[in-house]
Design an enzyme around this catalytic site. Structure first.
Site, PDB file in Angstrom:
ATOM      1  N   ASP A 124      -8.048  -3.645  -4.468  1.00  0.00           N
ATOM      2  CA  ASP A 124      -7.628  -4.544  -3.215  1.00  0.00           C
ATOM      3  C   ASP A 124      -8.695  -5.089  -2.719  1.00  0.00           C
ATOM      4  OD1 ASP A 124      -8.788  -2.144  -2.331  1.00  0.00           O
ATOM      5  OD2 ASP A 124      -7.267  -1.480  -0.979  1.00  0.00           O
ATOM      6  N   ASP A 154     -13.472  -5.059  -6.297  1.00  0.00           N
ATOM      7  CA  ASP A 154     -12.518  -4.387  -7.586  1.00  0.00           C
ATOM      8  C   ASP A 154     -12.332  -5.590  -8.279  1.00  0.00           C
ATOM      9  OD1 ASP A 154     -12.159  -2.033  -6.429  1.00  0.00           O
ATOM     10  OD2 ASP A 154     -10.550  -2.439  -5.071  1.00  0.00           O
ATOM     11  N   ASP A 197      -6.135   3.149  -6.832  1.00  0.00           N
ATOM     12  CA  ASP A 197      -6.999   3.533  -5.744  1.00  0.00           C
ATOM     13  C   ASP A 197      -6.161   4.722  -4.864  1.00  0.00           C
ATOM     14  OD1 ASP A 197      -8.896   1.721  -6.047  1.00  0.00           O
ATOM     15  OD2 ASP A 197      -8.110   0.303  -4.465  1.00  0.00           O
TER      16      ASP A 197
END
Length: 1178
Positions: A784, A788, A463
């Site tokens: 997070d 996901d 990310d």
């Protein structure tokens, strides 16, 4: 969290509760609440209205306030815990040490050894009748002295088995303990927002009690059951309880029931906690799981529960919490597996390779040991019954059996040494050690194998926000009233109207849990609590010299009319409020290109709306949004829309509502790159790992950040695309993902922007399933958000963010980054490779030992009918080599050098060519030395040969030398094994690992004590006895002579016996005195003069086999067997008339006569017997 055996817990609760709730003075019992929680939807609403009037009525019965929560008074909380239970599920009892010992004993090889040892023990106490009739088998078998020592072998084998078992059990026990520690650490970190005394506080999940008012928001995993008091657009994923994959809409007036263990997928709200711990839905399911296990545990628990009604050990009990322990079978996971049938990854790479290897080695060992036994048995049978034509006598059967048992033990020994049972131990130690150390590097490992899989990672999909960047959002630029400000403007420059709308839009249209708190430290940055993007916007309000709190106080959360919460589809958030005149206003904010598309007006400099045409939008994108994005800023557009109060709009018709907006401003928010990230990414690239950035941000921001991080370098051949383009490239006309199309995209893809969670999952799956490279790619993913979860589960290693991550993400992950930092991932790679290397080092070492020991035992057994390394010695070698070496080599700390090479890949064999070279080289060297010692050792050192020793003979010096040499070669090879990549300097960094040094020195010390000083110490002890009391040995001799002559009594007449006995006694006493005078001191001073041991051992009758090494397992019984005590100066023996039994000469020259006389009982009174020679010398 394990399957809990406490079904009785309920029934008991239920008995107590009806009475106890009135004691507690609460207006509702646990049973009533449990019945209430079993209802769903409208039934529940009806029930609440019938029983309690409304939610407020229920709150009153539970003595709590729907807005202010509980007072937080300690006595009140304790009373609630007593009446309604605590929010934890009692954990499954850990296995006791004895249970672990019992499990370790189940090992097949150990059982075989135990049986062999017991047979050997039993037979060593059997004394057969008869003389020489049993042939070579009998040689020395009825020697009193050595037969007494015969039990040592069996006992020693049993002792070493005990050692191995204890070590294994201790390892398992400490591993379990570590996991429980890890578990409790994860639990303590899990907090939940609760309103107490009108303040929102974060509480550990275990401290939540019935009657608490909990705040719930997107991404939470509910820790208790509750009833919704107020909610905004709340959607819950109840699949973990019901298996329904559709999200369930919740509302206070339609379906207010919230269940523990379910995930909040959208929206926010407040709930009244009604059931905790074992009374909540998850708790009930756990208890059912536990009730399924019959057995004593339940009985025990029943007793315990009767004793202590609610006293549970808070520390040990595991909270109701979403993160599973490594062993725990959490029901959610089970349900999910049923639902999606996606089991957690297959066996880790290393475990797969090791299992295969261990099986292969085991098979080879089995074959070798079988051949060894067959050869020994055949040789013995042929030699005795064919060549020497001896009959099989019944009274000799036990002796033959004893021989066969001995052969069997040798065979089992070969097998034991061949099986590298140290391997699982090494893996466990290495992983446990790494996991412990990784905690310090901010990696909280939830699945052990993830640690080692990480070492093979070839791709990391990371990310952007929070991982590569600091996740401290600050507004740095904005576009308001037709002016683009490169930095935050002075509030005086903006029209009051625009400013008011902007401040209201930001303050109200954000989660009320998001706040900016003053800095904790002097000169520190203000603390950002909640959603970081919203914090950046609130920071903008503060920068414009306004405050958001008064605005929020004016319109508290429950007065918000309707909230469209942020989700990955909308990419925007909107809040509707009712204005005093009855009309409605909706504030909206979200990704600028998405919100601007829905705008038809924009505020001008005066703060009045003007028309906003499509071409204005394009210009705005080019002039404002792209430049901001190219500076790496995230752009957020704030807008609003007014609705008439009559007729009220259809709020559920989202597409019509979220349209025709009026743009207020565009804000550029910066999230600076973490300072340590660029260097970490360089290290990854050097280690052969491709880093890809997958983000929801727009492509320009993403590219700017990727360049700052060093993920892409201008001028390279790479792809930066957004989600739309990505899907267009990988899907066919029907919209299905095609692997070949995927294979054209992923190798060059470095940045995937504006991606949805499904894109992330598709990318991970595409890389893992790809067959482009000969090695399958091993992918690590960071995540997070709740969305996901699928990608984290699909990846080989899922990293969840410990700080920013939602519970759902943590639940799906393998490793939690407690500091949300990308550089911690690099540390995980380093530790993963280190685990792999540690195992390889241990393998290189272990296989050298195994190859040498098996070949020595095998050839030795075939050529000399006896393994040069005895069973006990082999077990000792096994113990030091397996257990200690695995400890020593598995605890090597990682070095930067590990990141200088490419990943090993999944298909690379465990044993590399360099390792094979090392194993063979060292093996050949060791074999040459050991065989030289075995076959010509007695000539080199001028000692007696230990070959062809009969059953139960004492250990010979010859074989002791071989044993010592063997162990010391292994010990030094342990240092060689520290390097496996062909490095020259094996001592490099050796002192950085104190465990290794202490183990090497410790093993050496034990080995020295175990072999050498035995004889020396005994020698001194014997000498001491003589000096104190001259007659003492004489007396002993007499006793033993009695026994000795008793053997001869069958052949000799009674009178003769008495006559001999008298003479013998006198002679012995004279001899003792002479011996003491003449050679005691000589013997003490010159331990080197020992050639006459030859005389002692050359006659076959005295080579009586005993497979005992010199280790401290052997006490005084060894006295009879010590070669060093038989140091007989030859000058004295020379004068004796040489009788056929050379051993007789020893009689006259005793340093310690007890020894010689005992060893004489071998013979009966034939011409070669001691009695015969006594007659001649008389």
């Amino acid at each position: 969290m394990g399957d809990l055996t406490n079904s009785d817990y309920y029934s008991k609760n239920q008995r107590n509760d009806v009475s106890s709730n009135h004691e507690g003075g609460f207006g509702v019992s646990v049973m009533e609440l449990r019945e209430l929680m079993e209802l769903r939807g409208s039934e529940a609403v009806v029930k609440i209205q019938e029983e309690y009037g409304d939610m407020d009525g229920l709150c009153q019965r539970l003595k709590t306030s729907p807005t202010e929560g509980l007072s937080g008074d300690a006595t009140d909380l304790d009373k609630r815990k007593e009446v309604y239970g605590e929010n934890l599920i009692p954990p499954k009892k850990p296995k006791t040490f004895l249970q672990l010992v019992w499990e370790a004993l189940q090992d097949v090889t150990l059982i075989i050894l135990e049986v062999a040892a017991l047979i050997s023990l039993g037979l060593s106490f059997y004394q057969p009748p008869g003389g020489d009739t049993c042939g070579t088998a009998a040689a020395g078998a009825e020697d009193e002295g050595e037969a007494e020592a015969g039990w040592i072998e069996g006992a020693a084998i049993l002792l070493s088995v005990v050692c191995v078992v204890l070590v294994t059990a201790f390892n398992d026990w400490s591993k379990e303990k570590q996991f429980r520690g890890l578990q409790s650490r994860i639990e303590q970190e899990q907090k939940f927002q609760v309103v107490r005394g009108a303040q929102v506080i974060q509480l550990p999940v275990a401290d939540i009690v019935v009657g608490d008012i909990a705040q719930i928001k997107y991404g939470d995993l509910l820790p208790t059951d509750g009833v919704l008091i107020q909610g905004n657009d709340l959607k819950i994923d109840e699949s973990s309880l019901t298996g329904e994959s559709d999200h369930v809409k919740k509302a206070a007036d339609r379906d207010p029931m919230l269940l523990s263990g379910t995930h909040v997928m959208e929206g926010s709200g407040r709930m009244l906690v009604t059931a905790v711990g074992v009374n909540s839905q998850t708790g009930i399911i756990f208890t059912l799981l536990g009730a399924g296990e019959p057995g004593e545990e339940e009985k025990k628990e029943k007793k315990e529960k009767r004793h202590n009604k609610y006293k549970q050990d808070g520390a040990a009990a595991m909270e109701m919490q979403p993160l599973k322990s490594a062993e725990g079978g959490e029901m959610e996971e089970k349900e999910e597996k049923k639902k999606a049938n996606v089991s957690k990854k297959e066996k880790s790479v290393l475990q797969g390779k090791l299992t295969k290897l261990a099986v292969q080695i085991g098979k080879a060992g089995l074959v070798m040991s079988a051949i060894t036994v067959i050869i020994l048995v055949l040789y013995f049978a042929v030699d005795n019954f064919v060549l020497q034509k001896r009959p099989w006598l019944t009274e000799c059967t036990p002796i033959y059996v004893q021989y066969f048992v001995k052969f069997f033990i040798i065979g089992v020994t070969v097998l034991v040494v061949a099986v590298p049972e140290g391997l699982p131990l090494a893996v466990t130690i290495s992983l446990a050690y790494s996991v412990k150390k990784m905690m310090k590097d901010n990696n909280l490992v939830r699945h052990l194998d993830a640690c080692e899989t990480m070492g093979n990672a070839t791709a990391i999909c990371s990310d952007k926000t929070g991982t590569l960047t600091t996740n401290r959002m600050t507004a740095v630029a904005c576009y308001v009233g037709d002016v683009h400000y490169k930095e935050i403007p002075d509030p005086g420059l903006l029209s009051v109207k625009s400013l008011d709308i902007l401040v209201n839009a930001i303050s109200l249209n954000s989660a009320y849990t998001t706040k900016i708190l003053p800095a904790t430290k002097e000169g520190g940055l203000p603390m950002q609590v909640g959603n970081k993007t919203e914090c950046g916007l609130l920071g903008l309000v503060l920068d414009l010299k306004r405050d958001y709190q008064p605005v929020r106080n004016q319109i508290p959360e429950e007065k918000l009319y309707k909230v469209y919460t942020f989700n990955s589809v909308r990419k925007s958030m909107s809040t509707v409020i009712k204005l005093p005149d009855g009309s409605f206003r909706m504030y909206s904010k979200g990704a600028s290109e998405i919100v601007l598309k829905k705008c038809t007006k924009i505020l001008n400099q005066e703060g009045e709306p003007r028309v906003f045409r499509p071409r204005d939008k394009d210009e705005m994108v080019k002039k404002v949004i792209e430049p901001m994005a190219c500076d790496g800023l995230r752009t957020i557009c704030v807008a609003y829309r007014d609705f008439p109060g009559d007729p009220e709009p259809l709020w559920d018709n989202e597409n019509d509502i979220l349209n025709e907006l009026t743009a207020v401003c565009v804000v550029g928010i910066e999230d600076p790159v973490r300072p340590e990230v660029p260097s970490a990414i360089v290290r990854c690239q050097r280690a052969g790992i491709t880093v890809r950035m997958v983000t929801g941000d727009n492509i320009n921001t993403a590219r700017a950040i990727a360049i700052k991080c060093g993920i892409i370098h201008p001028g390279e051949d790479f792809l930066c695309i957004d989600g739309k383009e990505f899907n267009r490239r990988i899907r066919n006309e029907k919209g299905e993902v095609e692997q070949e199309r995927m294979d054209k995209v992923w190798p060059k893809l470095r940045v995937l922007a504006r991606s949805s969670p499904t894109d992330k999952h598709t990318l991970v799956k595409g890389i893992i399933d790809s067959c482009l490279t000969d090695q399958r790619q091993v992918v690590a993913v960071t995540g997070d958000g709740t969305n996901d979860g699928p990608a984290l589960k699909k990846a080989d290693v899922g990293f969840a963010m410990g700080i920013a991550g939602t519970d759902v993400a943590k639940e799906a992950s393998d490793i939690i980054l407690t500091d949300d930092n990308f550089s911690s991932i690099v540390k995980a790679v380093m530790w993963g490779r280190n685990v792999y290397d540690s195992i390889s080092k241990f393998l290189q070492f272990q296989l050298t030992v195994n190859v040498v020991a098996v070949i020595v035992a095998f050839t030795g057994a075939c050529i000399t009918q006896d393994s040069p390394l005895k069973a006990v010695q082999m077990l000792w070698v096994n113990l030091i080599m397996d257990t200690f070496a695995s400890l020593a080599l598995a605890t090597e700390p990682p070095t930067e050098a590990l990141l200088m090479r490419k990943p090993y890949g999944r298909n690379k064999p465990l044993i590399s060519s360099t390792m094979t070279k090392n194993i063979l080289g060292h093996g050949i060297y060791q074999l040459v030395i050991i065989f030289s010692l075995l076959f010509v050792g007695e000539q080199i050192f001028d000692i007696d040969s230990g070959r062809h020793a009969p059953l139960h003979s004492p250990p010979s010096e010859h074989y002791t030398i071989i044993f010592n040499t063997f162990v010391l070669m292994q010990l030094f090879n342990e240092i060689n094994a520290r390097k496996i990549h062909g490095e020259r300097n094996v001592f490099d960094g050796i002192f950085r690992n104190p465990i290794f040094c202490s183990i090497v020195f410790g093993t050496f010390a034990i080995q020295v004590i175990a072999t050498i000083p035995n004889s020396k110490l005994r020698f001194l002890r014997g000498a001491g006895q003589l000096t104190k009391k001259n007659e003492m040995p004489g007396d002993e001799d007499m006793n033993e002579d009695n026994e000795e002559i008793d053997h001869a009594e069958r052949e000799l007449r009674r009178g003769q016996v008495l006559w001999f006995r008298g003479l013998n006694r006198i002679q012995t006493q004279i001899r003792v005195v002479n011996a003491f005078r003449s050679s005691l001191y000589e013997g003490l001073e010159k331990p080197d003069s020992r050639p006459s041991i030859h005389n002692f051992m050359t006659h076959p009758e005295f080579r009586i086999e005993d497979t005992t090494p010199h280790i401290p397992l052997i006490d005084d019984t060894d006295l009879e067997e010590d070669p060093a005590l038989r140091m007989i100066p030859q000058s004295q023996t020379g004068s004796q008339p040489q009788s056929p039994n050379k051993n007789n000469n020893a009689v006259d020259s005793g340093i310690n006569l007890t020894i010689d006389t005992t060893s004489k009982s071998a013979a009966s009174s034939g011409p070669a017997s001691p009695l015969h020679s006594l007659e001649t010398s008389l």
